[in-house]
Structure formats: structure tokens, C-alpha cells
Motif scaffolding. Structure first.
Motif, mmCIF file in Angstrom:
data_model
loop_
_atom_site.group_PDB
_atom_site.id
_atom_site.type_symbol
_atom_site.label_atom_id
_atom_site.label_comp_id
_atom_site.label_asym_id
_atom_site.label_seq_id
_atom_site.Cartn_x
_atom_site.Cartn_y
_atom_site.Cartn_z
ATOM 1 N N ALA A 137 104.908 156.024 74.629
ATOM 2 C CA ALA A 137 105.798 155.617 75.719
ATOM 3 C C ALA A 137 105.478 154.177 76.079
ATOM 4 O O ALA A 137 105.239 153.837 77.245
ATOM 5 C CB ALA A 137 105.644 156.548 76.916
ATOM 6 N N ASN A 138 105.455 153.308 75.070
ATOM 7 C CA ASN A 138 105.121 151.901 75.280
ATOM 8 C C ASN A 138 106.153 151.167 76.123
ATOM 9 O O ASN A 138 105.879 150.091 76.650
ATOM 10 C CB ASN A 138 104.951 151.189 73.935
ATOM 11 C CG ASN A 138 103.783 151.746 73.158
ATOM 12 O OD1 ASN A 138 102.743 152.040 73.724
ATOM 13 N ND2 ASN A 138 103.958 151.927 71.856
ATOM 14 N N GLY A 139 107.341 151.732 76.254
ATOM 15 C CA GLY A 139 108.383 151.104 77.057
ATOM 16 C C GLY A 139 108.325 151.478 78.526
ATOM 17 O O GLY A 139 109.076 150.925 79.337
ATOM 18 N N GLN A 140 107.438 152.403 78.866
ATOM 19 C CA GLN A 140 107.370 152.887 80.247
ATOM 20 C C GLN A 140 107.027 151.773 81.221
ATOM 21 O O GLN A 140 105.984 151.138 81.111
ATOM 22 C CB GLN A 140 106.341 154.015 80.357
ATOM 23 C CG GLN A 140 106.134 154.563 81.747
ATOM 24 C CD GLN A 140 107.369 155.219 82.344
ATOM 25 O OE1 GLN A 140 108.377 155.422 81.696
ATOM 26 N NE2 GLN A 140 107.293 155.548 83.610
ATOM 27 N N GLY A 141 107.939 151.492 82.161
ATOM 28 C CA GLY A 141 107.708 150.509 83.212
ATOM 29 C C GLY A 141 107.902 149.063 82.800
ATOM 30 O O GLY A 141 107.643 148.167 83.603
ATOM 31 N N VAL A 142 108.381 148.801 81.585
ATOM 32 C CA VAL A 142 108.543 147.425 81.124
ATOM 33 C C VAL A 142 109.475 146.661 82.070
ATOM 34 O O VAL A 142 110.554 147.140 82.435
ATOM 35 C CB VAL A 142 109.087 147.388 79.668
ATOM 36 C CG1 VAL A 142 109.534 145.990 79.278
ATOM 37 C CG2 VAL A 142 108.023 147.886 78.706
ATOM 38 N N ASN A 143 109.025 145.486 82.485
ATOM 39 C CA ASN A 143 109.763 144.597 83.395
ATOM 40 C C ASN A 143 110.159 145.282 84.699
ATOM 41 O O ASN A 143 111.054 144.806 85.403
ATOM 42 C CB ASN A 143 111.012 144.020 82.719
ATOM 43 C CG ASN A 143 110.671 143.149 81.536
ATOM 44 O OD1 ASN A 143 109.630 142.485 81.516
ATOM 45 N ND2 ASN A 143 111.520 143.160 80.540
ATOM 46 N N GLY A 144 109.539 146.396 85.011
ATOM 47 C CA GLY A 144 109.865 147.124 86.234
ATOM 48 C C GLY A 144 111.273 147.694 86.242
ATOM 49 O O GLY A 144 111.778 148.091 87.295
ATOM 50 N N THR A 145 111.926 147.751 85.045
ATOM 51 C CA THR A 145 113.313 148.225 84.980
ATOM 52 C C THR A 145 113.546 149.288 83.917
ATOM 53 O O THR A 145 114.609 149.902 83.898
ATOM 54 C CB THR A 145 114.284 147.062 84.712
ATOM 55 O OG1 THR A 145 113.892 146.394 83.512
ATOM 56 C CG2 THR A 145 114.304 146.078 85.875
ATOM 57 N N TRP A 146 112.605 149.489 83.005
ATOM 58 C CA TRP A 146 112.749 150.475 81.927
ATOM 59 C C TRP A 146 111.790 151.629 82.178
ATOM 60 O O TRP A 146 110.586 151.416 82.374
ATOM 61 C CB TRP A 146 112.436 149.843 80.569
ATOM 62 C CG TRP A 146 113.492 148.881 80.128
ATOM 63 C CD1 TRP A 146 113.480 147.523 80.287
ATOM 64 C CD2 TRP A 146 114.716 149.204 79.483
ATOM 65 N NE1 TRP A 146 114.629 146.986 79.770
ATOM 66 C CE2 TRP A 146 115.412 147.991 79.260
ATOM 67 C CE3 TRP A 146 115.303 150.387 79.058
ATOM 68 C CZ2 TRP A 146 116.651 147.941 78.647
ATOM 69 C CZ3 TRP A 146 116.536 150.338 78.432
ATOM 70 C CH2 TRP A 146 117.205 149.121 78.236
ATOM 71 N N PHE A 147 112.335 152.852 82.149
ATOM 72 C CA PHE A 147 111.517 154.024 82.452
ATOM 73 C C PHE A 147 111.876 155.167 81.527
ATOM 74 O O PHE A 147 113.055 155.367 81.183
ATOM 75 C CB PHE A 147 111.728 154.464 83.909
ATOM 76 C CG PHE A 147 111.282 153.428 84.896
ATOM 77 C CD1 PHE A 147 109.953 153.363 85.308
ATOM 78 C CD2 PHE A 147 112.174 152.488 85.387
ATOM 79 C CE1 PHE A 147 109.535 152.390 86.201
ATOM 80 C CE2 PHE A 147 111.767 151.509 86.280
ATOM 81 C CZ PHE A 147 110.433 151.461 86.689
ATOM 82 N N ALA A 148 110.846 155.927 81.135
ATOM 83 C CA ALA A 148 111.105 157.150 80.375
ATOM 84 C C ALA A 148 112.005 158.030 81.227
ATOM 85 O O ALA A 148 111.939 158.019 82.458
ATOM 86 C CB ALA A 148 109.795 157.855 80.056
ATOM 87 N N VAL A 149 112.872 158.765 80.554
ATOM 88 C CA VAL A 149 113.827 159.616 81.268
ATOM 89 C C VAL A 149 113.332 161.063 81.253
ATOM 90 O O VAL A 149 112.863 161.560 80.227
ATOM 91 C CB VAL A 149 115.251 159.458 80.693
ATOM 92 C CG1 VAL A 149 115.346 159.947 79.270
ATOM 93 C CG2 VAL A 149 116.282 160.154 81.557
ATOM 94 N N ALA A 150 113.417 161.700 82.417
ATOM 95 C CA ALA A 150 113.029 163.101 82.565
ATOM 96 C C ALA A 150 114.163 163.992 82.063
ATOM 97 O O ALA A 150 115.310 163.546 81.959
ATOM 98 C CB ALA A 150 112.719 163.397 84.028
ATOM 99 N N PRO A 151 113.886 165.255 81.763
ATOM 100 C CA PRO A 151 114.921 166.163 81.267
ATOM 101 C C PRO A 151 116.132 166.334 82.191
ATOM 102 O O PRO A 151 117.191 166.739 81.747
ATOM 103 C CB PRO A 151 114.173 167.486 81.084
ATOM 104 C CG PRO A 151 112.773 167.056 80.784
ATOM 105 C CD PRO A 151 112.554 165.852 81.663
ATOM 106 N N ASP A 152 116.006 165.978 83.476
ATOM 107 C CA ASP A 152 117.145 166.057 84.390
ATOM 108 C C ASP A 152 117.870 164.717 84.529
ATOM 109 O O ASP A 152 118.797 164.585 85.318
ATOM 110 C CB ASP A 152 116.722 166.577 85.762
ATOM 111 C CG ASP A 152 115.793 165.623 86.503
ATOM 112 O OD1 ASP A 152 115.423 164.548 85.960
ATOM 113 O OD2 ASP A 152 115.423 165.944 87.649
ATOM 114 N N GLY A 153 117.429 163.701 83.780
ATOM 115 C CA GLY A 153 118.066 162.385 83.823
ATOM 116 C C GLY A 153 117.423 161.418 84.801
ATOM 117 O O GLY A 153 117.779 160.241 84.820
#
Length: 164
Positions: A137-153
Motif C-alpha cells: 500500500a505504497n500509495g497510502q496517504g500520498v500527497n494527503g489526497t490518495w488513500f486505500a479504499v475500504a470495501p464500502d468505498g
């Protein structure tokens, strides 16, 4: 005469029932590419260490959402170089296979280039080019705008695991 009448009744019954059973197959997802074949997309709930329950694709790669996008109406603002770093998850030829994801939450939007991108609870879905292996999950929190998505969206705000 009775044999002809029986044959006609049977043929008529078949003509009515056959299309209905075909529609049932389409609704259940049986028509289209087989699981794992080109044109097939999968969304699944999985767990990534340090991040929690996330949505992954058929390759078990973590999927993300972008805070600059919109969910109502579903709109992607990631094009050009952004889309090279954050490739959109494109819809396949058949409805996606889902594991741990509500089918009523999954939709599509039409991108500027005309392609169809999958959405979850209205949010466009992306991969991250920096994730090289399943479970990252290297993209988690990138630039404070990209986040992993939970199963509910919803977005996951947990920090990425060290070394992911």
C-alpha cells in the motif's frame, strides 16, 4: 394430428422459456469472459498489514481513491501524467466478479478518453504504479489526497505499513 399439436405447443413453450433462461444467465454474470480471462475484472476485500481491510484487484493489488475526485456525480480528475502514476481501474467486458464487496456499491463512469472506469460507492478506483507486489500500500496517504479504499468505498486514513 395430436402429435403435430403437441409438437407446436412444445415449440411455443420452448420459444418462451429459452430467452428467459438466457436472461437469467446474463443477470448472474455467467455470460462474458471466464474468471481470470481478458475482459474480466475482480474486486475483492482483503487485509493489508498496518492499513486494514482494503479493496484489491485480481492481482491482489491495493486499490485507491483520490480526494480531488467526486462521488456525486462520479467524476475522475486524474488524467495524463496522473493516470500514468495512478492507472484507473477500467471496467471489463462483463460485470466485475466481487468478493466481499456489495454489488450495489459498484458502478462506472465515463472518462474523458471514453473508457469506462469502475467506481465504488461513487468513488473512481485506481491502482498505484509504486505498488510492485500484492499486499503493498505504497500509495497510502500520498500527497494527503490518495488513500486505500475500504470495501464500502470509504477512504482508509491509517498510515501505510513501514516497508510496504
Amino acid at each position: 394430428m395430436n402429435r403435430i399439436r403437441t409438437a407446436v405447443v412444445c415449440a411455443a413453450a420452448f420459444a418462451v422459456v429459452a430467452p428467459l433462461s438466457a436472461c437469467g444467465d446474463m443477470a448472474s454474470g455467467a455470460v462474458g469472459p471466464e474468471h481470470g480471462q481478458p475482459g474480466h475484472v475482480m474486486l475483492a476485500a482483503a487485509t493489508v498489514a498496518g492499513v486494514g481491510a482494503v479493496v484489491t484487484d485480481a492481482s491482489d493489488k491495493t486499490l485507491y481513491r483520490f480526494d480531488k475526485d467526486m462521488s456525486q456525480p462520479p467524476t475522475s480528475t486524474c488524467d495524463g501524467q496522473c493516470a500514468a502514476t495512478w492507472p484507473p481501474v477500467l471496467a471489463g467486458e462483463a460485470p466485475p466478479m466481487l468478493k466481499g464487496i456489495q454489488d450495489t456499491q459498484v458502478g462506472t463512469l465515463t472518462r474523458k478518453d471514453g473508457s469506462k472506469q469502475l467506481t465504488l460507492n461513487g468513488w473512481p478506483l485506481y491502482e498505484f504504479s509504486g505498488d510492485k507486489a500484492p499486499g503493498q500500500a505504497n500509495g497510502q496517504g500520498v500527497n494527503g489526497t490518495w488513500f486505500a479504499v475500504a470495501p464500502d468505498g470509504s477512504k482508509i486514513t491509517a498510515p501505510a505499513a513501514a516497508g510496504s
